[in-house]
Design an enzyme around this catalytic site. Sequence first.
Site, PDB file in Angstrom:
ATOM      1  N   ASN A  96     127.746  47.702  16.407  1.00  0.00           N
ATOM      2  CA  ASN A  96     129.089  48.131  16.005  1.00  0.00           C
ATOM      3  C   ASN A  96     129.098  49.169  14.885  1.00  0.00           C
ATOM      4  O   ASN A  96     130.154  49.663  14.522  1.00  0.00           O
ATOM      5  CB  ASN A  96     129.973  46.932  15.641  1.00  0.00           C
ATOM      6  CG  ASN A  96     129.436  46.132  14.485  1.00  0.00           C
ATOM      7  OD1 ASN A  96     128.299  46.321  14.063  1.00  0.00           O
ATOM      8  ND2 ASN A  96     130.242  45.227  13.968  1.00  0.00           N
ATOM      9  N   HIS A 137     121.985  43.693  25.981  1.00  0.00           N
ATOM     10  CA  HIS A 137     122.916  44.447  25.148  1.00  0.00           C
ATOM     11  C   HIS A 137     122.219  45.648  24.487  1.00  0.00           C
ATOM     12  O   HIS A 137     122.878  46.596  24.091  1.00  0.00           O
ATOM     13  CB  HIS A 137     123.509  43.522  24.088  1.00  0.00           C
ATOM     14  CG  HIS A 137     124.739  44.041  23.419  1.00  0.00           C
ATOM     15  ND1 HIS A 137     125.797  44.621  24.098  1.00  0.00           N
ATOM     16  CD2 HIS A 137     125.097  44.071  22.123  1.00  0.00           C
ATOM     17  CE1 HIS A 137     126.735  44.975  23.252  1.00  0.00           C
ATOM     18  NE2 HIS A 137     126.337  44.658  22.042  1.00  0.00           N
ATOM     19  N   ASN A 154     131.814  48.584  21.616  1.00  0.00           N
ATOM     20  CA  ASN A 154     131.836  48.752  20.164  1.00  0.00           C
ATOM     21  C   ASN A 154     130.871  49.835  19.667  1.00  0.00           C
ATOM     22  O   ASN A 154     131.172  50.533  18.706  1.00  0.00           O
ATOM     23  CB  ASN A 154     131.526  47.430  19.472  1.00  0.00           C
ATOM     24  CG  ASN A 154     132.643  46.427  19.630  1.00  0.00           C
ATOM     25  OD1 ASN A 154     133.792  46.793  19.809  1.00  0.00           O
ATOM     26  ND2 ASN A 154     132.309  45.148  19.591  1.00  0.00           N
TER      27      ASN A 154
END
Length: 134
Positions: free
Chosen positions: A64, A14, A110
């Site tokens: 985010n 990620h 996000n």
Amino acid sequence: VAGLGNYGMRGTRHSVGMEVLDRLAQQLAVAESWRVDKRCCADVALATAHGLELVLLKPRRFMNVNGLSVASAAEIYSLGPEDIYLVHDDLDKALGKVAIKLGGSARGHNGVQSCISALHSNEMTRLRIGIGRP
């Protein structure tokens, strides 16, 4: 050039955007010049490539809210959304596949959505790095 990711989770798929920035800094011989810039809550390195001055940015925030760091850096370095390149993971691309996207929606990412919201624009160029689905 902003490498999106979760700063506290380096080395995960990620956070591949930050890994790409580390490699880019090595290629541009500025890997030793990363410094913390508290004004934008990010690690920053300045580089030159093919006559262009680059600001390399790794936000020190969760994915985010990466856009807050990107927007602050844009203001500090007088950059518009069209000057910004976002490097981020893409679950919909096979592991290792890469694509460039010029503006448009966040496609459910996000970190990209945070940048669009913070910059009030979707004009950033994106380098999407495939990480596949787990």
